[in-house]
Design a protein around this motif. Structure first.
Motif, PDB file in Angstrom:
ATOM      1  N   ASP A 117      -3.239  48.672   7.137  1.00  0.00           N
ATOM      2  CA  ASP A 117      -2.678  48.401   8.056  1.00  0.00           C
ATOM      3  C   ASP A 117      -2.446  49.486   9.011  1.00  0.00           C
ATOM      4  N   LEU A 149       1.009  52.322   8.643  1.00  0.00           N
ATOM      5  CA  LEU A 149       1.016  53.192   7.394  1.00  0.00           C
ATOM      6  C   LEU A 149       0.222  54.359   7.355  1.00  0.00           C
ATOM      7  N   TYR A 150       0.514  55.406   7.240  1.00  0.00           N
ATOM      8  CA  TYR A 150      -0.465  56.654   7.186  1.00  0.00           C
ATOM      9  C   TYR A 150      -1.439  56.431   8.072  1.00  0.00           C
ATOM     10  N   LEU A 178      -3.693  53.061  -5.340  1.00  0.00           N
ATOM     11  CA  LEU A 178      -2.261  52.950  -5.244  1.00  0.00           C
ATOM     12  C   LEU A 178      -1.599  52.859  -6.686  1.00  0.00           C
TER      13      LEU A 178
HETATM   14  N1  SAH Z   1      -3.144  52.346   6.275  1.00  0.00           N
HETATM   15  C1  SAH Z   1      -3.495  52.299   4.848  1.00  0.00           C
HETATM   16  C2  SAH Z   1      -3.167  53.401   4.109  1.00  0.00           C
HETATM   17  C3  SAH Z   1      -4.098  54.779   4.609  1.00  0.00           C
HETATM   18  S1  SAH Z   1      -3.693  56.083   3.608  1.00  0.00           S
HETATM   19  C4  SAH Z   1      -3.148  50.889   4.248  1.00  0.00           C
HETATM   20  O1  SAH Z   1      -2.290  50.204   4.909  1.00  0.00           O
HETATM   21  O2  SAH Z   1      -3.521  50.692   3.292  1.00  0.00           O
HETATM   22  C5  SAH Z   1      -4.820  55.965   2.385  1.00  0.00           C
HETATM   23  C6  SAH Z   1      -4.420  55.900   0.942  1.00  0.00           C
HETATM   24  O3  SAH Z   1      -4.238  54.464   1.005  1.00  0.00           O
HETATM   25  C7  SAH Z   1      -5.299  56.253  -0.047  1.00  0.00           C
HETATM   26  O4  SAH Z   1      -5.166  57.378  -0.399  1.00  0.00           O
HETATM   27  C8  SAH Z   1      -4.977  55.251  -1.064  1.00  0.00           C
HETATM   28  O5  SAH Z   1      -3.599  55.497  -1.846  1.00  0.00           O
HETATM   29  C9  SAH Z   1      -4.478  54.025  -0.243  1.00  0.00           C
HETATM   30  N2  SAH Z   1      -5.445  52.603  -0.286  1.00  0.00           N
HETATM   31  C10 SAH Z   1      -6.049  52.541   0.801  1.00  0.00           C
HETATM   32  N3  SAH Z   1      -6.937  51.394   0.559  1.00  0.00           N
HETATM   33  C11 SAH Z   1      -7.097  51.315  -0.733  1.00  0.00           C
HETATM   34  C12 SAH Z   1      -7.485  50.351  -1.409  1.00  0.00           C
HETATM   35  N4  SAH Z   1      -8.335  49.263  -1.240  1.00  0.00           N
HETATM   36  N5  SAH Z   1      -6.828  50.416  -2.788  1.00  0.00           N
HETATM   37  C13 SAH Z   1      -5.964  51.140  -3.510  1.00  0.00           C
HETATM   38  N6  SAH Z   1      -5.374  52.245  -2.518  1.00  0.00           N
HETATM   39  C14 SAH Z   1      -5.868  52.223  -1.396  1.00  0.00           C
END
Ligand code: SAH
Length: 251
Positions: free
Chosen positions: A82, A85-86, A221
């Motif tokens: 999404d 988030l970050y 995660l």
């Molecule tokens: N907007 C994204 C997050 C972006 S930040 C969201 O909502 O998921 C990037 C971080 O998200 C990565 O370093 C990792 O911690 C996590 N991430 C993104 N995709 C992932 C996945 N498929 N499985 C586990 N961690 C994930």
């Protein structure tokens, strides 16, 4: 017009229906190549220009959007999970505001939802935790002092840590200093919903070791809390003895 779109956590069919439709209408796609599944680009229009933002600066991204706009084109900015988030979307939206370019946002399935699905878990178990803290360990990007991991950990609720896989020694230290016992259940979910997805169940005190032994350094995660344990109360909502708006108690 610029559409910011959440691509979902990885699996190409976890984008929303709206996101997929807009993606198919785009003249220009700028996607976060380090995390977005390239399979999502397969349904693009013929002649659609594709940019990987992994090697681009904010200024370069905006320049591409501006150029597309000048030609009357539709731009899709595809973010992982999404975008809220970050996702670094606020700075893009502010620049588009300044340029008078209109945009909208289509949400996506965040990887924290993807991770719960992969774990067959519910983050908010009755009598265990009714709150989820989404945060990260401070690294090269700082975290405000009042949000230090040990301070947040004092709540003892469900926690999901993004962007922290390379810092697990400190994560263990902070979580323990905050009050989680070392044997609190934890899980590392690597590339949730991707074909190469991996799940490692461990405890707060074995996070770093588990990641090291399995070569997990990024795209994971960290989930922490007793929602990963076996004890919880049944929900009131489906309890036969509980009356609510839509159902009378049956006993
Ligand atoms: N907007 C994204 C997050 C972006 S930040 C969201 O909502 O998921 C990037 C971080 O998200 C990565 O370093 C990792 O911690 C996590 N991430 C993104 N995709 C992932 C996945 N498929 N499985 C586990 N961690 C994930």
């Amino acid at each position: 017009m610029v559409h910011f779109i959440g691509a979902g956590p990885g699996a190409a069919d976890l984008i929303t229906v709206r996101g997929a439709r807009l993606l198919g209408e785009a003249d220009v796609i700028i996607y976060a190549g380090s995390l977005v599944n390239p399979a999502l680009l397969e349904n693009r229009k013929e002649g659609c220009a594709v940019y990987d933002s992994a090697s681009m600066t904010l200024e370069e991204v905006i320049a591409v959007m501006r150029d597309a706009e000048a030609k009357g084109g539709v731009t899709v900015r595809l973010h992982t999970g999404d975008p809220s988030l970050y996702g670094a979307i606020r700075e893009q939206m502010d620049q588009l505001d300044a340029l008078g370019i209109s945009y909208d946002v289509t949400p996506g399935v965040s990887s924290f939802s993807g991770a719960a699905a992969v774990l067959n878990a519910e983050y908010t178990l009755p009598e265990v935790s009714q709150s989820v803290i989404i945060t990260r360990m401070a690294g090269r990007t700082p975290v405000p002092e009042r949000e230090r991991l040990r301070a947040l950990a004092a709540h003892g609720c469900t926690m999901v840590l993004f962007l922290s896989t390379g810092l697990l020694e400190q994560v263990e230290e902070e979580l323990t200093a905050g009050g989680y016992s070392p044997d609190t259940p934890a899980a590392i979910v690597y590339k949730a919903t991707w074909p190469e997805e991996r799940v490692y169940r461990c405890t707060v005190s074995t996070l770093a070791k588990t990641a090291r032994e399995n070569g997990v350094t990024k795209t994971a995660l960290i989930t922490v809390g007793n929602f990963l344990g076996d004890d919880y109360e049944r929900s009131k909502l489906y309890d036969p003895a509980f009356t609510h708006e839509f159902r009378e108690a049956s006993r």
